[in-house]
Write an enzyme that holds these catalytic residues in place. Sequence first.
Site, PDB file in Angstrom:
ATOM      1  N   GLN A  42       0.891  -1.169   0.000  1.00  0.00           N
ATOM      2  CA  GLN A  42       0.000   0.000   0.000  1.00  0.00           C
ATOM      3  C   GLN A  42       0.922   1.210   0.000  1.00  0.00           C
ATOM      4  OE1 GLN A  42      -3.226   1.066  -0.231  1.00  0.00           O
ATOM      5  NE2 GLN A  42      -2.424   3.126   0.161  1.00  0.00           N
TER       6      GLN A  42
ATOM      7  N   PRO B 227      -5.696  -1.796   5.338  1.00  0.00           N
ATOM      8  CA  PRO B 227      -5.963  -0.650   6.225  1.00  0.00           C
ATOM      9  C   PRO B 227      -6.955   0.370   5.674  1.00  0.00           C
ATOM     10  CG  PRO B 227      -3.816  -0.405   5.169  1.00  0.00           C
ATOM     11  CD  PRO B 227      -4.325  -1.762   4.791  1.00  0.00           C
TER      12      PRO B 227
ATOM     13  N   GLY C 217     -10.502   1.096   0.173  1.00  0.00           N
ATOM     14  CA  GLY C 217     -10.038   0.718  -1.148  1.00  0.00           C
ATOM     15  C   GLY C 217      -8.862   1.565  -1.558  1.00  0.00           C
TER      16      GLY C 217
ATOM     17  N   GLU D 175      -6.974   2.816  -5.288  1.00  0.00           N
ATOM     18  CA  GLU D 175      -7.229   2.870  -6.731  1.00  0.00           C
ATOM     19  C   GLU D 175      -6.047   2.443  -7.593  1.00  0.00           C
ATOM     20  OE1 GLU D 175      -6.947   5.385  -4.550  1.00  0.00           O
ATOM     21  OE2 GLU D 175      -6.061   7.189  -5.437  1.00  0.00           O
TER      22      GLU D 175
ATOM     23  N   HIS E 229     -16.114   4.593  -6.180  1.00  0.00           N
ATOM     24  CA  HIS E 229     -15.061   5.538  -5.799  1.00  0.00           C
ATOM     25  C   HIS E 229     -13.706   5.145  -6.406  1.00  0.00           C
ATOM     26  CE1 HIS E 229     -13.101   8.402  -2.923  1.00  0.00           C
ATOM     27  NE2 HIS E 229     -12.092   7.575  -3.113  1.00  0.00           N
ATOM     28  N   GLU E 230     -13.322   3.907  -6.194  1.00  0.00           N
ATOM     29  CA  GLU E 230     -11.999   3.499  -6.704  1.00  0.00           C
ATOM     30  C   GLU E 230     -11.976   3.520  -8.230  1.00  0.00           C
ATOM     31  OE1 GLU E 230     -10.001   3.809  -4.489  1.00  0.00           O
ATOM     32  OE2 GLU E 230     -11.250   3.407  -2.738  1.00  0.00           O
TER      33      GLU E 230
ATOM     34  N   HIS F 114     -11.470   7.025  -9.573  1.00  0.00           N
ATOM     35  CA  HIS F 114     -10.073   7.474  -9.531  1.00  0.00           C
ATOM     36  C   HIS F 114      -9.348   7.202 -10.852  1.00  0.00           C
ATOM     37  CE1 HIS F 114      -9.120   9.095  -5.624  1.00  0.00           C
ATOM     38  NE2 HIS F 114      -9.562   8.039  -4.955  1.00  0.00           N
TER      39      HIS F 114
ATOM     40  N   GLU G 295      -9.198  13.304  -4.339  1.00  0.00           N
ATOM     41  CA  GLU G 295     -10.284  12.724  -3.538  1.00  0.00           C
ATOM     42  C   GLU G 295     -11.601  13.503  -3.651  1.00  0.00           C
ATOM     43  OE1 GLU G 295     -10.010   9.846  -2.597  1.00  0.00           O
ATOM     44  OE2 GLU G 295      -7.847   9.525  -2.497  1.00  0.00           O
TER      45      GLU G 295
ATOM     46  N   ASP H 180       0.005  10.763   6.463  1.00  0.00           N
ATOM     47  CA  ASP H 180      -0.803   9.717   7.113  1.00  0.00           C
ATOM     48  C   ASP H 180      -1.549  10.249   8.329  1.00  0.00           C
ATOM     49  OD1 ASP H 180       0.250   7.889   5.365  1.00  0.00           O
ATOM     50  OD2 ASP H 180       1.704   7.069   6.792  1.00  0.00           O
TER      51      ASP H 180
ATOM     52  N   TYR I 140     -12.189  14.926   0.750  1.00  0.00           N
ATOM     53  CA  TYR I 140     -13.251  14.126   0.138  1.00  0.00           C
ATOM     54  C   TYR I 140     -14.555  14.910   0.032  1.00  0.00           C
ATOM     55  CZ  TYR I 140     -10.338   9.960   0.897  1.00  0.00           C
ATOM     56  OH  TYR I 140      -9.333   9.040   0.865  1.00  0.00           O
TER      57      TYR I 140
ATOM     58  N   LYS J 201     -10.565   3.135   9.146  1.00  0.00           N
ATOM     59  CA  LYS J 201     -11.751   3.968   9.280  1.00  0.00           C
ATOM     60  C   LYS J 201     -12.799   3.310  10.188  1.00  0.00           C
ATOM     61  CE  LYS J 201     -15.685   5.131   6.757  1.00  0.00           C
ATOM     62  NZ  LYS J 201     -16.467   4.809   5.575  1.00  0.00           N
TER      63      LYS J 201
HETATM   64  N1  BES Z   1      -6.740   6.795  -2.350  1.00  0.00           N
HETATM   65  C1  BES Z   1      -7.593   6.559  -1.246  1.00  0.00           C
HETATM   66  C2  BES Z   1      -6.897   5.953  -0.069  1.00  0.00           C
HETATM   67  C3  BES Z   1      -5.777   6.796   0.482  1.00  0.00           C
HETATM   68  C4  BES Z   1      -5.869   8.171   0.547  1.00  0.00           C
HETATM   69  C5  BES Z   1      -4.647   6.168   0.962  1.00  0.00           C
HETATM   70  C6  BES Z   1      -4.811   8.925   1.061  1.00  0.00           C
HETATM   71  C7  BES Z   1      -3.594   6.911   1.462  1.00  0.00           C
HETATM   72  C8  BES Z   1      -3.678   8.294   1.512  1.00  0.00           C
HETATM   73  C9  BES Z   1      -8.782   5.698  -1.641  1.00  0.00           C
HETATM   74  O1  BES Z   1      -9.272   5.968  -2.918  1.00  0.00           O
HETATM   75  C10 BES Z   1      -9.899   6.078  -0.725  1.00  0.00           C
HETATM   76  O2  BES Z   1     -10.266   7.208  -0.745  1.00  0.00           O
HETATM   77  N2  BES Z   1     -10.405   5.139   0.047  1.00  0.00           N
HETATM   78  C11 BES Z   1     -11.517   5.383   0.912  1.00  0.00           C
HETATM   79  C12 BES Z   1     -12.764   5.038   0.149  1.00  0.00           C
HETATM   80  C13 BES Z   1     -14.024   5.687   0.580  1.00  0.00           C
HETATM   81  C14 BES Z   1     -13.955   7.177   0.650  1.00  0.00           C
HETATM   82  C15 BES Z   1     -15.151   5.276  -0.350  1.00  0.00           C
HETATM   83  C16 BES Z   1     -11.351   4.495   2.126  1.00  0.00           C
HETATM   84  O3  BES Z   1     -10.410   3.703   2.131  1.00  0.00           O
HETATM   85  O4  BES Z   1     -12.104   4.590   3.056  1.00  0.00           O
HETATM   86 ZN    ZN Z   2     -10.105   7.927  -2.959  1.00  0.00          ZN
END
Ligand code: BES
Ligand code: ZN
Length: 628
Positions: free
Chosen positions: A167, A294, A297, A299, A323-324, A327, A346, A401, A409, A585
């Site tokens: 990741q 973790p 998703g 992308e 969502h993915e 992207h 995002e 992070d 978002y 999350k």
């Molecule tokens: N690209 C993100 C995950 C991410 C963002 C990882 C910033 C590291 C740093 C992925 O597309 C995402 O937004 N995942 C969300 C999905 C949700 C908003 C539908 C998640 O993992 O919760």
């Molecule tokens: Zn995203």
Amino acid sequence: MKKSGLIVVTATLFFAGCTPAPEENSPITPPVATSDNAIEVGKDYHSFANPEQVVITHIDLDLTADFEKRRLIGSAAMDYQKVDPNATRLTLDTRGLDVQGVTAAGSPVEFMLEKADPNLGAALHIELPQQGNRVTINYATSPEASGAQWLTPAQTAGKKHPFLFTQAQAVHARSFIPLQDSPQVRVTYNATIRTPKALLAVMSAANDPDTQRDGVYEFTMPQPIPSYLIALAVGDLEFKSMGQRTGVYAEPSVLEAAALEFEDTESMLEVTENTYGPYSWDRYDLLILPPSFPFGGMENPRLSFITPTVIAGDKSLVALIAHELAHSWSGNTVTNATWRDLWLNEGFTTYLTYRIMEMIFGTDRYNMEAVLGYQDLQADIASLDANDQILAIDLRGRNPDDVFSNIPYEKGALFLREIEHKIGRENFDQFLLTYFEDFAFQSITTDQFIAYLDKTLLKRFPAELDKARIQQWIFEPGIPEGAPVPESDAFSSIDQNRQAWLDGDLSANDIDMQSWTVHQWLYFLNNMPATLPQAQIAQLDEAFSLTQSKNNEIAHSWLMISVKNQYQPAYERLYDYLTSIGRNKLVKPLYRELSKTAEGKEFAKRAFEQAKPGYHPLTVKANEGYVK
Ligand code: BES
Ligand code: ZN
């Protein structure tokens, strides 16, 4: 590569709290030599690389996944171009890598690995050879690599084979490949991945669904992508097709359920193409990870990585797939140039997600999901510092992070929704389509986006759009007054039911929930008062078996209520939840809430200790503070 240009922003907005924190070794950000501490637009404060002098363009990987040592061992060869003809060294990012040597055309080349910064790792300086444009780094990753998780068989669905996944976003690609780990550097890549024979490797690249399972796998990614999209997984994986261009990889016991749950992926791909322009990446497949993944998703191009926690049996959580997939346009085709610009990835993707969900599942679903998203945003606005509510966030001296929130978002999406409402949906869709074309395969800054808006929509719709308002959305905290707040008719009756129940006018058994959707349940639970009498909680639980809910989002909302009210009958499930799911999350809010009382903290400690060996490094880091 289109360079973003090093314009210095002198906006007064960036004053507060931006002194870079001093770090152990080299500072996380070089001091900014302007008197007002302005952000250098387009500068990547999270990479030591020097793409303004020498830029890498292609990587050839040859890596062996050694499950016993928990290391990737092998080489990364890279092609580079001199941007500055006088440049003599290439600087790469690394983190915890054991660099064994660097060669060019078979001969050793001098290199120097700097001391590590705790967040950003160590710069690797390579003296460029006189001839050629390619160097090879022989290296091994650390078993603790921040961007890789090595799972034992017990931590997988099948329990028989180990599993590895990477990741990379935001700054973890450097922990498994030495490279210029900045989203403004795009590379193509090829890879040979060697694994135990029983396992299959997949990557964010062209995957051959019919490949022989022989322990040697070849990949090519012919389109240039930023480093954070390089991804690898190895495990007992099988493939099932879901449509002409879509399919799913998963462990055998999860495969059927995943393919059913996500069977609308092909239609999602089609409606998105019809609205926002052709899909640029050939196939779109999903990879279902073990529950320790973790994120919801990720992308990774051609192969999104997906948590198994959204396989609910009723497609209620498939917005994650939309969502993915989205992207593929916003993020993978048009990419944020730095992590300050994450909202370009995002926010646009969240906006597209809602639109895709509406096209596939209708307006009711769209409205419900938008209201729930808006409520998450409101909660963050209420709790985050003002500086962290800004779309173009100042991340200097901080680890991306640690700053994860709903702001890029949902605030980003709300901003775009406002533009849509002001100029009309058709015009806005046309704008987005052209935007994705104009910046295809480029990495852009917020300031480039604003300049683009200036010369497109602001010119065309001077009466509808207003520059100052746009600046407010992007550079100021909070939600601008008059924002297009989402509403859902399907939630009005839920509010009525909740109120009647809270007032004692309706008993739980008399709530007519037969027709409620998962989103109505979430709205019902998420909007409960902070404290409830035990008897009332028990009544709800008896009527609807919420403690046993198989839907991980409903279970999450219910467990939050249970922790806030110390409702003991749910604690066994809570323990089970925390020790079997690693999606940050879902677990972090529970740990945070538990840590507020002494007993809660003891409980959290026990769960965390048991879960820790199976948690991803990011989940460990995000939660260990709550159990200290
Ligand atoms: N690209 C993100 C995950 C991410 C963002 C990882 C910033 C590291 C740093 C992925 O597309 C995402 O937004 N995942 C969300 C999905 C949700 C908003 C539908 C998640 O993992 O919760
Ligand atoms: Zn995203």
